[in-house]
Design an enzyme around this catalytic site. Structure first.
Site, PDB file in Angstrom:
ATOM      1  N   SER A 147       0.849  -1.188   0.000  1.00  0.00           N
ATOM      2  CA  SER A 147       0.000   0.000   0.000  1.00  0.00           C
ATOM      3  C   SER A 147       0.882   1.235   0.000  1.00  0.00           C
ATOM      4  O   SER A 147       2.008   1.209   0.521  1.00  0.00           O
ATOM      5  CB  SER A 147      -0.892   0.011   1.255  1.00  0.00           C
ATOM      6  OG  SER A 147      -1.508   1.276   1.418  1.00  0.00           O
ATOM      7  N   TYR A 167      -2.483  -0.950   9.710  1.00  0.00           N
ATOM      8  CA  TYR A 167      -2.445  -1.342   8.306  1.00  0.00           C
ATOM      9  C   TYR A 167      -1.147  -0.921   7.612  1.00  0.00           C
ATOM     10  O   TYR A 167      -0.502  -1.736   6.934  1.00  0.00           O
ATOM     11  CB  TYR A 167      -3.651  -0.734   7.583  1.00  0.00           C
ATOM     12  CG  TYR A 167      -3.800  -1.148   6.147  1.00  0.00           C
ATOM     13  CD1 TYR A 167      -4.395  -2.358   5.819  1.00  0.00           C
ATOM     14  CD2 TYR A 167      -3.373  -0.327   5.114  1.00  0.00           C
ATOM     15  CE1 TYR A 167      -4.554  -2.749   4.492  1.00  0.00           C
ATOM     16  CE2 TYR A 167      -3.524  -0.705   3.790  1.00  0.00           C
ATOM     17  CZ  TYR A 167      -4.117  -1.912   3.485  1.00  0.00           C
ATOM     18  OH  TYR A 167      -4.259  -2.290   2.173  1.00  0.00           O
TER      19      TYR A 167
END
Length: 252
Positions: free
Chosen positions: A144, A157
């Protein structure tokens, strides 16, 4: 790129994974796609793959349940037999979950779940599948943009995705004797149902992302799928252990 090539794409029924599967199908690559709960959604992707002239088989998989992987491998072995093969060529570790927890709110259970799905899952699923991957194959992991830049509410995350990027380099080193290349794709914010559809369905969030992205908009699955398919192709055969951010130039 085809020549009877087969890919296994986790989370291939939705979003980025779905687009990658369809891009591969357009290149003649068949796929084994996994889904967690919505079989009808997965079967719809299978139908689209077949319309494109390739083949696909959908299997249920919860990447967070590593104890189930031995059984999953046997299902993959059977799916390969149904496709007329004993091994596959490309693995895309795409399946994932979101988290909007802050340092003050994140729980140990939530962090354990992120670790299980995003790090432990891809590591041990890849380990279990190694005997079924052809020498000279290719693996793409999914990270990400949040592994590079930080935003509030992503304390679990973002760092776990940074760990996936490190894992990718270690995989590339260890699989080099088999000529298996391993790269990692890091999407920016993408307009899908991920995170409850936050980027896709919240105009304020979408506008804020567009304002901080050099190319002036949030990403779409069709921005990322071709990159994954490309990295699996011979066109990128000499690219290995690399992080490719697909984010339109967000937070340059």
């Amino acid at each position: 790129m085809s020549d009877g090539k087969i890919a296994l794409v986790t989370g291939g029924s939705r979003g980025i994974g779905r687009d990658a599967v369809l891009r591969l199908a357009a290149r003649g690559v068949s796929s084994i796609i996994t889904y967690k709960s919505n079989r009808a959604e997965a079967e719809a992707v299978v139908a689209l793959v077949e319309q494109a002239g390739a083949r696909a088989i959908a299997l249920r998989l919860d990447v967070g349940e590593a104890a189930s992987f031995d059984g999953v491998v046997e299902q993959v072995r059977q799916a390969l037999a149904d496709l007329g093969a004993s091994r596959f060529d490309y693995l895309v570790n795409n399946a994932g979950t979101s988290s909007s927890a802050s340092l003050e709110t994140i729980t140990e259970a939530e962090m354990d779940a992120l670790y299980a799905v995003h790090f432990k899952g891809p590591m041990f699923l890849t380990q279990k599948l190694l005997p079924l991957i052809n020498d000279g194959g290719r693996i793409v992991n999914i990270s990400s943009g949040l592994a590079r830049f930080a935003m509030p509410g992503r304390i679990g995350y973002g760092p776990i995705k940074a760990a996936v990027e490190s894992l990718t380099r270690y995989m590339a080193v260890e699989l080099a004797p088999r000529r298996i290349a391993v790269n990692v794709v890091a999407p920016g914010p993408i307009a899908t149902d991920f995170s409850g559809g936050m980027v896709r369905d919240n105009p304020e969030v979408n506008k804020a992302i567009s304002a901080t992205t050099a190319l002036g908009r949030a990403g779409l699955p069709e921005d990322v799928g071709p990159v994954i398919a490309g990295l699996l192709s011979d066109d990128f055969g000499w690219v290995n252990a690399q992080r490719i951010e697909v984010a339109g130039g967000i937070h340059i």
